[in-house]
Write a protein that holds these residues in place. Structure first.
Motif, PDB file in Angstrom:
ATOM      1  N   LEU A  67      65.213  -2.493 -13.891  1.00  0.00           N
ATOM      2  CA  LEU A  67      63.778  -2.730 -13.801  1.00  0.00           C
ATOM      3  C   LEU A  67      63.473  -4.192 -14.082  1.00  0.00           C
ATOM      4  CD1 LEU A  67      62.363   0.393 -15.663  1.00  0.00           C
ATOM      5  CD2 LEU A  67      62.415  -0.024 -13.210  1.00  0.00           C
ATOM      6  N   LYS A  68      62.555  -4.745 -13.307  1.00  0.00           N
ATOM      7  CA  LYS A  68      62.137  -6.126 -13.488  1.00  0.00           C
ATOM      8  C   LYS A  68      60.620  -6.169 -13.421  1.00  0.00           C
ATOM      9  CE  LYS A  68      62.271 -10.648 -11.332  1.00  0.00           C
ATOM     10  NZ  LYS A  68      62.677 -11.432 -10.179  1.00  0.00           N
ATOM     11  N   ARG A  69      59.987  -6.737 -14.450  1.00  0.00           N
ATOM     12  CA  ARG A  69      58.521  -6.816 -14.474  1.00  0.00           C
ATOM     13  C   ARG A  69      58.057  -8.007 -13.645  1.00  0.00           C
ATOM     14  NH1 ARG A  69      54.009  -8.911 -16.795  1.00  0.00           N
ATOM     15  NH2 ARG A  69      52.350  -7.431 -17.210  1.00  0.00           N
ATOM     16  N   VAL A  70      57.038  -7.752 -12.822  1.00  0.00           N
ATOM     17  CA  VAL A  70      56.455  -8.786 -11.973  1.00  0.00           C
ATOM     18  C   VAL A  70      54.947  -8.807 -12.209  1.00  0.00           C
ATOM     19  CG1 VAL A  70      56.043  -9.480  -9.584  1.00  0.00           C
ATOM     20  CG2 VAL A  70      58.242  -8.496 -10.226  1.00  0.00           C
ATOM     21  N   PRO A  71      54.390  -9.924 -12.648  1.00  0.00           N
ATOM     22  CA  PRO A  71      52.927 -10.020 -12.785  1.00  0.00           C
ATOM     23  C   PRO A  71      52.263  -9.893 -11.414  1.00  0.00           C
ATOM     24  CG  PRO A  71      54.020 -11.859 -13.892  1.00  0.00           C
ATOM     25  CD  PRO A  71      55.064 -11.146 -13.072  1.00  0.00           C
ATOM     26  N   VAL A  72      51.129  -9.229 -11.359  1.00  0.00           N
ATOM     27  CA  VAL A  72      50.416  -9.031 -10.100  1.00  0.00           C
ATOM     28  C   VAL A  72      48.946  -9.349 -10.273  1.00  0.00           C
ATOM     29  CG1 VAL A  72      51.994  -7.257  -9.233  1.00  0.00           C
ATOM     30  CG2 VAL A  72      49.969  -6.578 -10.517  1.00  0.00           C
ATOM     31  N   GLU A  73      48.308  -9.617  -9.142  1.00  0.00           N
ATOM     32  CA  GLU A  73      46.859  -9.763  -9.097  1.00  0.00           C
ATOM     33  C   GLU A  73      46.326  -8.531  -8.383  1.00  0.00           C
ATOM     34  OE1 GLU A  73      43.451 -12.570  -7.052  1.00  0.00           O
ATOM     35  OE2 GLU A  73      45.507 -13.308  -7.176  1.00  0.00           O
ATOM     36  N   VAL A  74      45.400  -7.834  -9.028  1.00  0.00           N
ATOM     37  CA  VAL A  74      44.813  -6.628  -8.427  1.00  0.00           C
ATOM     38  C   VAL A  74      43.516  -7.033  -7.745  1.00  0.00           C
ATOM     39  CG1 VAL A  74      43.889  -4.326  -8.882  1.00  0.00           C
ATOM     40  CG2 VAL A  74      45.833  -5.173 -10.202  1.00  0.00           C
ATOM     41  N   ARG A  75      43.381  -6.657  -6.472  1.00  0.00           N
ATOM     42  CA  ARG A  75      42.189  -7.036  -5.716  1.00  0.00           C
ATOM     43  C   ARG A  75      41.306  -5.846  -5.359  1.00  0.00           C
ATOM     44  NH1 ARG A  75      43.748 -11.809  -2.414  1.00  0.00           N
ATOM     45  NH2 ARG A  75      44.412 -13.280  -4.003  1.00  0.00           N
ATOM     46  N   GLY A  76      41.755  -4.655  -5.685  1.00  0.00           N
ATOM     47  CA  GLY A  76      40.931  -3.500  -5.370  1.00  0.00           C
ATOM     48  C   GLY A  76      41.636  -2.225  -5.768  1.00  0.00           C
ATOM     49  N   SER A  77      40.843  -1.188  -6.020  1.00  0.00           N
ATOM     50  CA  SER A  77      41.410   0.099  -6.398  1.00  0.00           C
ATOM     51  C   SER A  77      40.415   1.193  -6.073  1.00  0.00           C
ATOM     52  CB  SER A  77      41.721   0.119  -7.896  1.00  0.00           C
ATOM     53  OG  SER A  77      42.135   1.404  -8.293  1.00  0.00           O
ATOM     54  N   ASP A  78      40.957   2.352  -5.703  1.00  0.00           N
ATOM     55  CA  ASP A  78      40.106   3.519  -5.502  1.00  0.00           C
ATOM     56  C   ASP A  78      40.287   4.515  -6.637  1.00  0.00           C
ATOM     57  OD1 ASP A  78      42.551   4.726  -5.029  1.00  0.00           O
ATOM     58  OD2 ASP A  78      42.156   5.206  -2.940  1.00  0.00           O
TER      59      ASP A  78
END
Length: 106
Positions: A67-78
């Motif tokens: 497992l490798k953690r990757v930072p993300v940017e969230v732009r939307g969610s339902d």
């Protein structure tokens, strides 16, 4: 380009739109690469209850069995899925949402 059926709400004060009419709609996107859709559970998952490291939201990718953690940017969610952006994310990469303990079957 993608095509699909959608429902939209429009004002029809002049009463020019009638039932059964169709229309073409163009939706402009930001011009950025499209994000990937991941389960919201992937944003909450942390192996062995590892505390957040202060770098914001991230997902855990499965890379060569690790497992490798990757930072993300969230732009939307339902509420079920989220659209996330990160340079390391690409279609087909495994994203962890949980884990299961297994026993060595001998």
């Amino acid at each position: 380009m993608r095509r699909g059926a959608v429902e939209i709400a429009v004002l029809n004060q002049a009463r020019e739109l009638r039932p059964g009419m169709s229309a073409s709609v163009q939706i402009e996107m930001r011009g950025e690469p499209h994000g990937l859709r991941v389960p919201v559970a992937a944003l909450d998952f942390s192996p062995n209850r590892v505390p957040a490291d202060g770098t914001g939201l991230g997902v855990w990718l499965t890379v060569s069995g690790n497992l490798k953690r990757v930072p993300v940017e969230v732009r939307g969610s339902d509420g079920t899925f989220a659209e996330v952006f990160a340079p390391e994310l690409r279609e087909g990469v495994g994203v962890a949402v949980g884990y299961a303990l297994t026993r060595d079957a001998r």
